[in-house]
Design a protein around this motif. Structure first.
Motif, short mmCIF file in Angstrom:
data_model
loop_
_atom_site.label_atom_id
_atom_site.label_comp_id
_atom_site.label_asym_id
_atom_site.label_seq_id
_atom_site.Cartn_x
_atom_site.Cartn_y
_atom_site.Cartn_z
N SER A 74 -7.41 -1.46 4.43
CA SER A 74 -7.24 -2.90 4.42
C SER A 74 -7.23 -3.44 5.85
N PRO A 75 -7.91 -4.58 6.09
CA PRO A 75 -7.86 -5.17 7.43
C PRO A 75 -6.48 -5.73 7.78
N GLU A 76 -5.62 -5.87 6.77
CA GLU A 76 -4.26 -6.36 6.99
C GLU A 76 -3.30 -5.17 6.94
N PRO A 77 -2.68 -4.81 8.06
CA PRO A 77 -1.82 -3.63 8.09
C PRO A 77 -0.54 -3.84 7.29
N GLY A 78 0.07 -2.71 6.92
CA GLY A 78 1.38 -2.76 6.27
C GLY A 78 1.34 -2.95 4.78
N GLN A 79 0.17 -2.82 4.16
CA GLN A 79 0.06 -3.02 2.72
C GLN A 79 0.23 -1.68 1.99
N GLY A 80 1.22 -1.58 1.15
CA GLY A 80 1.47 -0.36 0.39
C GLY A 80 1.34 -0.61 -1.10
N TYR A 81 1.26 0.48 -1.85
CA TYR A 81 1.21 0.36 -3.31
C TYR A 81 2.07 1.44 -3.94
N ALA A 82 2.63 1.11 -5.09
CA ALA A 82 3.47 2.04 -5.85
C ALA A 82 3.27 1.73 -7.33
N ASN A 83 2.44 2.52 -7.97
CA ASN A 83 2.13 2.30 -9.38
C ASN A 83 2.94 3.27 -10.23
N VAL A 84 3.87 2.72 -10.98
CA VAL A 84 4.86 3.50 -11.72
C VAL A 84 4.56 3.43 -13.21
N TYR A 85 4.57 4.61 -13.86
CA TYR A 85 4.39 4.68 -15.31
C TYR A 85 5.42 5.63 -15.89
N VAL A 86 6.11 5.18 -16.94
CA VAL A 86 7.09 6.00 -17.64
C VAL A 86 6.64 6.13 -19.09
N HIS A 87 6.72 7.34 -19.62
CA HIS A 87 6.32 7.57 -21.01
C HIS A 87 7.06 6.58 -21.91
N PRO A 88 6.34 5.86 -22.80
CA PRO A 88 7.00 4.82 -23.61
C PRO A 88 8.13 5.33 -24.48
#
Length: 311
Positions: A74-88
């Motif tokens: 990304s040209p914009e620094p400091g961008q993180g992601y956290a994709n969380v999934y829990v078994h239903p």
């Protein structure tokens, strides 16, 4: 019930299969196999500081997952992601919150100032994201098409000057496909901008990915150069997914993406695939219109959320 969170164990088949199982259960439209999970862990870009986290119940069952990293391109620094999934079947045990907190701590250590995450579009999931300080942003749809219903539009004859090939035809030199993929990815709608990927990383992350099916990936070629494509993923269990569909900027508006996708879907059905998935940003009306033409129906919707760390 006590839940613990730890990093995925590299090379542990049980961990990799458990991770893939939770992802498939929560979101069937996002293909996952033990091989793809292992590949993603082994070949992530070093600047992404990528981690796969798992939540484990006291009896040893893997009940939740998180994919965590920095958007290094990304040209914009400091961008993180956290994709969380829990078994239903294992929700309301604290696994999701513990995964998210562990992910945020990891990202903060590596310079992230904002964290983006996806949440399924349902009252409980949206309330969970809001309770953890995340505000909603854009939405995206996962669409499903039954390939056993024999309802595909008929194969189209390419117009003069257009040739349909497969990615397998570019095995000796896939660089033209890399250039097209980079151009189209840069124009894809999203909250986090992306700059063209590194060619060597693309070879490992995209071209050699275990889910990629070169024989089902269709490329529309104009004047000897790739002009449009549909990247096909398969999991060996009858599921097919469009990893990316796009057209070179100078050639848009000629129906080349629809032509390539139609050919790829026919190839997939002939190869024994029974269901096709694809994903669209909710605001990407051109691709949504194409997918409605094919007969895709919305299977699930996710909402992107964002939080500024420290706020």
């Amino acid at each position: 019930m006590t839940v613990t969170v730890r990093a995925l164990r590299p090379g542990d088949p049980a961990d990799a299969e458990g991770f893939a199982r939770v992802r498939r259960t929560c979101l069937p439209g996002m293909l996952a196999t033990a091989a793809s999970v292992t590949h993603d862990a082994a070949h992530a870009h070093p600047d992404a500081h990528y981690r796969q986290l798992v939540a484990v119940a006291c009896d040893g069952e893997l009940i939740g997952t998180a994919q965590v990293g920095l958007a290094y391109d990304s040209p914009e620094p400091g961008q993180g992601y956290a994709n969380v999934y829990v078994h239903p079947d294992r929700e309301s045990r604290g696994a999701g919150g513990l995964l998210l907190r562990t992910a945020e701590e990891h990202l903060a250590r590596h310079g992230a100032t904002r964290v983006h995450c996806w949440s399924l579009d349902g009252p409980r999931n949206l309330a969970w994201a809001a309770a953890h300080g995340y505000r909603r942003s854009r939405s995206a749809h996962f669409l499903r098409l039954d390939l056993t219903a024999d309802a595909l539009p008929p194969l189209q004859v390419p117009p003069p000057g257009v040739e349909l090939r497969t990615a397998a035809d570019f095995a000796a030199d896939p660089r033209p496909l890399f250039a097209l993929d980079a151009e189209t990815a840069a124009d894809e709608p999203g909250d986090i901008g992306a700059e063209p990927a590194d060619h060597e990383h693309w070879l490992t992350h995209t071209w050699r990915h275990p889910l990629l099916d070169p024989a089902l990936t269709t490329v529309a070629v104009v004047d000897g150069r790739p002009a449009a494509f549909t990247l096909a993923h398969t999991d060996g269990e009858g599921r097919y997914a469009s990893g990316m569909t796009g057209t070179a900027r100078a050639l848009r508006g000629r129906g080349l993406a629809k032509l390539a996708k139609n050919d790829s879907l026919h190839r997939a059905r002939a190869a024994g695939c029974t269901v096709a998935y694809t994903g669209n940003d909710a605001g990407n009306e051109p691709m949504l219109a194409i997918n409605r033409w094919f007969g895709y129906e919305i299977d699930a919707t996710e909402v992107r959320h964002v939080r500024t760390l420290g706020s």
